[in-house]
Design an enzyme around this catalytic site. Structure first.
Site, PDB file in Angstrom:
ATOM      1  N   GLU A  38       0.774  -1.062  -0.004  1.00  0.00           N
ATOM      2  CA  GLU A  38       0.087   0.066  -0.168  1.00  0.00           C
ATOM      3  C   GLU A  38       0.834   1.178  -0.204  1.00  0.00           C
ATOM      4  OE1 GLU A  38      -2.097   0.228   3.640  1.00  0.00           O
ATOM      5  OE2 GLU A  38      -3.510   1.549   3.151  1.00  0.00           O
ATOM      6  N   LYS A 109      -9.467   2.450  -2.247  1.00  0.00           N
ATOM      7  CA  LYS A 109      -9.752   1.548  -1.048  1.00  0.00           C
ATOM      8  C   LYS A 109     -11.046   1.880  -0.369  1.00  0.00           C
ATOM      9  CE  LYS A 109      -7.318   0.794   3.454  1.00  0.00           C
ATOM     10  NZ  LYS A 109      -6.049   1.062   4.247  1.00  0.00           N
ATOM     11  N   CYS A 142      -5.159  -3.406   2.257  1.00  0.00           N
ATOM     12  CA  CYS A 142      -4.939  -3.511   3.837  1.00  0.00           C
ATOM     13  C   CYS A 142      -6.214  -3.648   4.552  1.00  0.00           C
ATOM     14  CB  CYS A 142      -4.023  -2.276   4.229  1.00  0.00           C
ATOM     15  SG  CYS A 142      -3.066  -2.664   5.887  1.00  0.00           S
ATOM     16  N   VAL A 169       0.367  -2.856  10.808  1.00  0.00           N
ATOM     17  CA  VAL A 169       1.112  -2.540  11.925  1.00  0.00           C
ATOM     18  C   VAL A 169       0.466  -3.342  12.954  1.00  0.00           C
ATOM     19  CG1 VAL A 169       1.203  -0.211  11.283  1.00  0.00           C
ATOM     20  CG2 VAL A 169      -1.046  -0.929  12.436  1.00  0.00           C
TER      21      VAL A 169
HETATM   22  C1  ACM Z   1      -4.137  -0.206   6.798  1.00  0.00           C
HETATM   23  O1  ACM Z   1      -5.289  -0.281   6.443  1.00  0.00           O
HETATM   24  N1  ACM Z   1      -3.154   0.432   6.351  1.00  0.00           N
HETATM   25  C2  ACM Z   1      -3.984  -0.852   8.394  1.00  0.00           C
END
Ligand code: ACM
Length: 278
Positions: A38, A109, A142, A169
């Site tokens: 990402e 996203k 993500c 993370v």
């Molecule tokens: C995320 O969506 N970068 C945790």
């Protein structure tokens, strides 16, 4: 078909440097499809909308999309890569797909995480499934993994390999992807980044461990937490077309949607929260 991830440690704001690093890693790889993290070209820990607005690029006209298309052509590979997209006055946390023949599609996203809601618009295009000739690929980014509906929608629409650029993370995604793949009988490539970003009084450590998972939930490849590397495995994408678990059970045929219609609604308890709804 050879699929893989490119795991590395982007430096915030140094787009040219990050493109060079990604290209150097891709250079040594023989694959049909590679997934990058990402926001691989900009870095993740944004401190203002102005900052990411200055780094975001148009798709497919911007330098990152053009550079990726050139690499895809030269290396004869499909690439899925996360990047900040500017479209008019709007910014999106996007992932683009390029083939050896050029730009194919952009995914924006859908489920924005934490302060991403301050910088980006939520994705407006749903979850794309693209036929790249050797198989159908789906794209999510993500935090989308946290919503099982994302991979279900991709899988119901025919995705065989789910490409998943990430900046993780927390340690839960890799384990969850085993179930996501198993419950949808699809392959997935989660490409995470490494390193730590310290910016604007905040710090994030990224957990690496990029992963390729097969239709039975087996982990075919997992990177280390800190290494910059490419992981590639050979798969038979047709396996994702077979949703028959045994002579009695078909994963999609056995669904009982009339009993789960509620999952498409919004419970009264979350009315008035910050998410923009369709
Ligand atoms: C995320 O969506 N970068 C945790």
């Amino acid at each position: 078909m050879k699929i893989g991830y490119v795991q590395f440690n982007p430096t915030f704001g140094r787009v040219e440097r990050n493109l060079d690093r990604a290209e150097a890693l891709i250079e040594g790889a023989q694959a049909d499809l590679l997934v990058l993290p990402e926001l691989f070209n900009t870095g993740y820990l944004i401190t203002s909308r102005e900052e990411i607005g200055a780094l975001a690029e148009e798709v497919p006209g911007g330098r990152t999309a053009r550079r990726l298309a050139a690499v895809a052509k030269r290396r004869n590979v499909h690439l899925v890569a996360g990047m900040a997209e500017r479209s008019g006055a709007k910014l999106y946390n996007s992932a683009i797909l390029v083939s050896p023949r050029g730009f194919v599609a952009v995914y924006r996203k859908v489920h924005l995480f934490f302060e991403e809601k301050l910088w980006f618009e939520p994705g407006d295009g749903g979850f794309p499934v693209l036929d790249i000739g050797i198989c159908k690929v789906g794209v999510m980014v993500c935090f989308d993994w946290f919503f099982p509906e994302s991979m279900r929608a991709l899988s119901l629409n025919g995705a065989q390999v789910v490409c998943h650029p990430a900046n993780l993370v927390l340690p839960y995604c890799q384990t969850a992807m085993v179930t996501r793949c198993l419950e949808n009988r699809v392959f997935a490539v989660t490409a995470n980044r490494t390193g730590t970003e310290d910016r604007g009084g905040k710090s994030l450590h990224y957990t690496g461990k990029s992963q390729i998972t097969d239709t039975a939930g087996n982990v075919l490849s997992r990177a280390g937490e800190d290494e910059e590397c490419v992981g590639i495995v050979d798969i038979e994408p047709e396996k994702a077309l077979d949703k028959q678990l045994n002579p009695y059970n078909n994963l999609f045929g056995d669904r009982r949607p009339s009993f789960y219609r509620d999952i498409c609604g919004v419970p009264p308890s979350v009315e008035g929260t910050t998410t923009k709804r369709d």
